[in-house]
Design a protein around this motif. Structure first.
Motif, mmCIF file in Angstrom:
data_model
loop_
_atom_site.group_PDB
_atom_site.id
_atom_site.type_symbol
_atom_site.label_atom_id
_atom_site.label_comp_id
_atom_site.label_asym_id
_atom_site.label_seq_id
_atom_site.Cartn_x
_atom_site.Cartn_y
_atom_site.Cartn_z
ATOM 1 N N UNK A 32 66.734 -20.966 64.692
ATOM 2 C CA UNK A 32 66.235 -22.327 65.299
ATOM 3 C C UNK A 32 66.085 -21.952 66.960
ATOM 4 N N UNK A 33 65.137 -22.278 67.405
ATOM 5 C CA UNK A 33 64.844 -22.143 68.712
ATOM 6 C C UNK A 33 65.748 -23.370 69.677
ATOM 7 N N UNK A 34 65.767 -24.522 69.013
ATOM 8 C CA UNK A 34 66.365 -25.499 70.058
ATOM 9 C C UNK A 34 67.897 -25.018 70.069
ATOM 10 N N UNK A 35 68.537 -24.288 69.004
ATOM 11 C CA UNK A 35 69.855 -23.930 69.279
ATOM 12 C C UNK A 35 70.168 -22.900 70.208
ATOM 13 N N UNK A 36 69.134 -21.851 69.867
ATOM 14 C CA UNK A 36 69.414 -20.470 70.617
ATOM 15 C C UNK A 36 69.078 -20.826 72.338
ATOM 16 N N UNK A 37 68.153 -21.851 72.669
ATOM 17 C CA UNK A 37 67.653 -22.092 73.779
ATOM 18 C C UNK A 37 68.713 -23.195 74.589
ATOM 19 N N UNK A 38 69.492 -23.556 74.012
ATOM 20 C CA UNK A 38 70.421 -24.712 74.583
ATOM 21 C C UNK A 38 71.324 -24.158 75.487
ATOM 22 N N UNK A 39 71.883 -24.954 76.494
ATOM 23 C CA UNK A 39 72.530 -24.522 77.562
ATOM 24 C C UNK A 39 73.838 -23.732 77.252
ATOM 25 N N UNK A 40 74.493 -24.150 76.074
ATOM 26 C CA UNK A 40 75.963 -23.555 75.867
ATOM 27 C C UNK A 40 75.394 -22.292 75.112
ATOM 28 N N UNK A 41 74.369 -22.209 74.276
ATOM 29 C CA UNK A 41 74.222 -20.826 73.717
ATOM 30 C C UNK A 41 73.586 -19.878 74.478
#
Length: 127
Positions: A32-41
């Motif tokens: 998931x791109x939205x997960x791996x591009x999130x600030x915490x990740x």
């Protein structure tokens, strides 16, 4: 009467573990791109490649799900054991028996014997 402790806080924690484990494992498997591009990740993805980060989150998700299963198993075994009748505990302090001698044998059993006082010793006897 003993009441079982409330399970609601434990169920809340258990559901949070389940959701986070499924989220981490789903993100790793689905890329998931939205997960791996999130600030915490980005803490991990900036130091690792995307493939390494997916492996890391996949392993973390699997471990969190394993921990969830262990906690659920322990909760179920504790609730099952509270439903079974529990034996009564021994008194916390020794009981005083007047007029008898007590002794404990090797098996841990207490034996009682009645004191046999003679009239010569000044004790009151029943005749």
């Amino acid at each position: 009467m003993h009441h079982a402790p409330s399970l609601i806080p434990a169920l809340i924690v258990l559901s949070l573990f389940l959701i986070s484990g499924l989220l981490a494992l789903g993100a790793a498997l689905g890329n998931w791109g939205w997960f791996f591009n999130s600030k915490n990740c980005r803490l991990f993805t900036s130091r690792l490649t995307r493939g390494q980060a997916r492996w890391l989150y996949g392993i973390l998700g699997a471990l969190i799900l394993l921990m969830t299963a262990i906690i659920a198993r322990d909760m179920l075994s504790q609730t099952a054991s509270t439903r079974e009748p529990q034996p009564h505990a021994a008194p916390a302090s020794p009981t005083l028996y007047l007029g008898c001698n007590t002794s404990t044998n090797d098996s841990g059993n207490t034996t009682f014997s009645i004191v046999n006082a003679s009239a010569k010793s000044g004790a009151i006897s029943r005749s």
